[in-house]
Design a protein around this motif. Structure first.
Motif, mmCIF file in Angstrom:
data_model
loop_
_atom_site.group_PDB
_atom_site.id
_atom_site.type_symbol
_atom_site.label_atom_id
_atom_site.label_comp_id
_atom_site.label_asym_id
_atom_site.label_seq_id
_atom_site.Cartn_x
_atom_site.Cartn_y
_atom_site.Cartn_z
ATOM 1 N N LEU A 1 0.838 -1.201 0.000
ATOM 2 C CA LEU A 1 0.000 0.000 0.000
ATOM 3 C C LEU A 1 0.876 1.257 0.000
ATOM 4 O O LEU A 1 0.520 2.261 -0.623
ATOM 5 N N SER B 1 0.780 4.057 -2.977
ATOM 6 C CA SER B 1 0.497 5.464 -2.663
ATOM 7 C C SER B 1 1.356 6.436 -3.459
ATOM 8 O O SER B 1 1.051 7.626 -3.524
ATOM 9 N N VAL C 1 -4.528 6.504 -1.705
ATOM 10 C CA VAL C 1 -5.270 5.385 -1.102
ATOM 11 C C VAL C 1 -5.113 5.389 0.424
ATOM 12 O O VAL C 1 -5.243 4.361 1.075
ATOM 13 N N PHE D 1 -7.305 3.542 3.097
ATOM 14 C CA PHE D 1 -7.334 2.074 3.173
ATOM 15 C C PHE D 1 -6.320 1.498 4.165
ATOM 16 O O PHE D 1 -6.309 0.299 4.402
ATOM 17 N N LEU E 1 -10.516 -2.376 0.547
ATOM 18 C CA LEU E 1 -9.759 -2.364 -0.703
ATOM 19 C C LEU E 1 -9.674 -3.775 -1.277
ATOM 20 O O LEU E 1 -9.803 -3.971 -2.485
ATOM 21 N N LEU F 1 -7.094 0.845 -10.006
ATOM 22 C CA LEU F 1 -7.753 1.554 -8.899
ATOM 23 C C LEU F 1 -8.145 2.972 -9.295
ATOM 24 O O LEU F 1 -9.139 3.497 -8.789
ATOM 25 N N LEU G 1 -11.856 3.838 -8.410
ATOM 26 C CA LEU G 1 -12.109 4.892 -7.421
ATOM 27 C C LEU G 1 -12.390 6.248 -8.064
ATOM 28 O O LEU G 1 -12.691 7.215 -7.362
#
Length: 198
Positions: A5, A9, A14, A17, A24, A183, A187
């Motif tokens: 993660l 980023s 994100v 999350f 996620l 994503l 998103l």
């Protein structure tokens, strides 16, 4: 495939999350990228903190044990019995306090060791899952350390690592950039892609 993660980023926002990684995971699974599991590193090191050995005495009932008074950022020093030989007064160490669960499902509890109260455990790299072997407990170099500081923060282990099963038809998702693109669509967020400078 492992997905970090923190690394993700770099390409897309994100941050929400970190506190709800399962959400996620559900989103990726719904998109055809099955989540096989995830590891929240900061949860793994909950109640594992930086400590400073303020006082060290020999155990009254065991020659190979020491009784350490450790500053872990609490209102008073915590007594921890230790069996390692590589520590001394003034050392900065990693202390797992009651409530911590170390790798291998090893629960740290308040206990009595040969008649002496122990309020935690001084940890080696092996006990923390950071190394396959270790000669003794971890001795930290004092560079801006504070008693009670979470170890996850000190070692930058505040990442969430996802294990994703990518099917052969989704080769576009076999990288962090590819997953960030996916994503970005899911998103409806802008992708941040900086071209590398040679």
């Amino acid at each position: 495939m492992k997905l970090s993660l923190n690394w993700l980023s770099d390409y897309i926002d994100v941050k929400e999350f970190y506190k709800k990684p399962e959400e996620l995971g559900r989103m990726l699974t719904a998109a055809g990228l099955e989540l096989e599991g995830y590891v929240n590193q900061s949860e793994q090191f909950k109640n594992v903190v930086v400590g400073k050995i303020e006082k060290l005495d020999k155990h009254s009932n065991a020659d190979k044990l020491t009784v350490c008074q450790v500053d872990v950022g609490a209102s008073e020093l915590q007594q921890i019995v230790c069996g390692a030989k590589n520590h001394k007064q003034g050392d900065w160490v990693v202390a797992a306090l009651p409530g911590a669960v170390l790798p291998g499902d090893f629960h740290i509890k308040k206990s009595k060791i040969r008649g002496e109260l122990s309020l935690g455990m001084l940890c080696s790299e092996k006990e923390l899952g950071l190394s396959d072997a270790s000669a003794g407990i971890m001795i930290l170099e004092k560079k801006g350390l504070k008693p009670g500081q979470p170890v996850a923060k000190v070692f930058d282990l505040n990442d969430v690592i996802f294990d994703i099963s990518v099917t052969p038809n989704r080769a576009d998702c076999l990288s962090h950039v590819g997953l960030a693109r996916e994503l970005s669509c899911l998103l409806n967020r802008k992708l941040s892609w900086k071209k590398p400078k040679l």
